[in-house]
Design an enzyme around this catalytic site. Sequence first.
Site, PDB file in Angstrom:
ATOM      1  CB  CYS A  17      -3.527   8.099  -1.225  1.00  0.00           C
ATOM      2  SG  CYS A  17      -2.368   7.474  -2.456  1.00  0.00           S
ATOM      3  CG  HIS A  35      -8.381   4.745   0.950  1.00  0.00           C
ATOM      4  ND1 HIS A  35      -8.101   5.935   0.327  1.00  0.00           N
ATOM      5  CD2 HIS A  35      -7.249   3.986   0.826  1.00  0.00           C
ATOM      6  CE1 HIS A  35      -6.855   5.911  -0.141  1.00  0.00           C
ATOM      7  NE2 HIS A  35      -6.318   4.737   0.151  1.00  0.00           N
ATOM      8  CD  GLU A  95     -11.654   1.991   3.734  1.00  0.00           C
ATOM      9  OE1 GLU A  95     -12.203   3.108   3.815  1.00  0.00           O
ATOM     10  OE2 GLU A  95     -11.276   1.503   2.641  1.00  0.00           O
ATOM     11  CE  LYS A 108      -9.015   6.081  -3.573  1.00  0.00           C
ATOM     12  NZ  LYS A 108      -9.958   6.395  -2.475  1.00  0.00           N
ATOM     13  CG  HIS A 112      -5.860   5.767  -5.410  1.00  0.00           C
ATOM     14  ND1 HIS A 112      -6.157   6.987  -4.837  1.00  0.00           N
ATOM     15  CD2 HIS A 112      -5.148   5.073  -4.468  1.00  0.00           C
ATOM     16  CE1 HIS A 112      -5.657   7.033  -3.620  1.00  0.00           C
ATOM     17  NE2 HIS A 112      -5.036   5.891  -3.380  1.00  0.00           N
ATOM     18  CG  PHE A 148       2.314   4.504  -0.367  1.00  0.00           C
ATOM     19  CD1 PHE A 148       1.292   3.586  -0.262  1.00  0.00           C
ATOM     20  CD2 PHE A 148       3.112   4.470  -1.512  1.00  0.00           C
ATOM     21  CE1 PHE A 148       1.051   2.641  -1.256  1.00  0.00           C
ATOM     22  CE2 PHE A 148       2.899   3.535  -2.510  1.00  0.00           C
ATOM     23  CZ  PHE A 148       1.864   2.620  -2.388  1.00  0.00           C
TER      24      PHE A 148
END
Length: 491
Positions: free
Chosen positions: A242, A382, A393, A413, A418, A477
């Site tokens: 991502c 994010h 975050e 998002k 996402h 990831f």
Amino acid sequence: MAAATCSSGLIFKTRESGIANGVSLYQYNGLKAVGIKQVAANGGKTHGSISTSAPKCRTVEAMASPTVSAPKRETDPKKRIVITGMGVVSVFGNDVDTFYEKLLEGTSGITLIDRFDASTFSVRFAGQIRDFSSTGYIDGKNDRRLDDCWRYCLVAGRKALEDASLGPEVLETMDRSRIGVLVGSGMGGLTAFSNGVEALIQKGYKKITPFFIPYSITNMGSALLAIDTGLMGPNYSISTACATANYCFYAAANHIRRGEADVMVVGGTEAAVNATGVGGFIACRALSQRNDEPHRASRPWDKNRDGFVIGEGSGVLIMESLEHAMKRGANIVAEYLGGAITCDAHHMTDPRKDGLGVSSCITKSLEDAGVSPEEVNYVNAHATSTLAGDLAEFNAIKSVFKDTSEIKMNGTKSMIGHGLGAAGGLEAIATIKAMNTGWVHPTINQDDLEPSVTIDTVPNVKKQHEINVGISNSFGFGGHNSVVVFAPFKP
């Protein structure tokens, strides 16, 4: 100094504690020192002891950072990077202005899945693109064969070129060996891959289409776009889950700064709303299960968030040296100031709780951009709507920006889901549109904000905000962190 990435022996070169020419070895468990060993530089006797209770891990060597001078932005027009075009494929259509208008309205693009039978799935909704049209951009024969991942890429890429006044007629007059393509994907042609495996299992290898491999591999978006437009400059893909699109922006800018290209077509593309993609993320236990209220499922920083919502699409920018853009009289919509990439080196899917990988990435991006933390007043976060990720975050952002009273921070998002490898591309466009319009889109579904989140998340309703410098965060990831820095263009 640096904190350990896991339970490890962390070596710090020091002149403290009377060890004038030696080394101290600190054994860390997370960020807490549990033992000290002093090693003399002359090979003499050691003093003290080391705890052996922590599991073994790589040793990290670190030194105190030198005093950082005041940041300086790039001034060389050959190395200044500007944005001259944008192209999008999204749940709100293929037009950049419409895309941002829907975001400003706080519209949710999250709906029940009907692309495949998801009735037996524990998650039955997504940011699924509907009524997608590639008319005028892909010929009918190829359109029927292509995986959606590459269809989205071709349309977004061609629209970005058009937006930059780089249509086919103009490109024919240019040195196309100086124009590159770097559009990445986290998953690649997942439908093509799934169909190929299904054919193999059910009918045997002779029934696998010859397009199985070419349309599955992640580099094919960049390749097809180059083949379609004749662009012969740097061409490859990056796949860092991502974080992909931001990695591409960072790499493309460096190609221009090194003089290897004048123009780069850059971004991310993804089409994983299929049985394999949705099923796979269900197995990861990463998705929201709010099937009764899909439009309210993505809720960054809300106390009742329960996972992210899978989305899809493509976001592509035209990045160009200022010198080249000025020579051809291009319309400049923003400036890319810099970026950075780091790794948590911690866990395949979970973020570091201390946010060290993220905070260091933000700091490095500002250094690359020549920007001080005080200049930043917008963060496109994010913000996936996961329990651990949102707060990790936020804590990292707070550690870098000491005074956040003037910062607006929102989560795109919350409305489009996402987009995985495409997320950074879509969010870069949202960031640039916020700069150009003076309006920051809301983070919807903010009903019960986490009390520790003290930055203005633009809850539920858009806000007027003049952006000085904005950053866009993307994490993936594997612990991949990426941050890019944009600002309104000033000659």
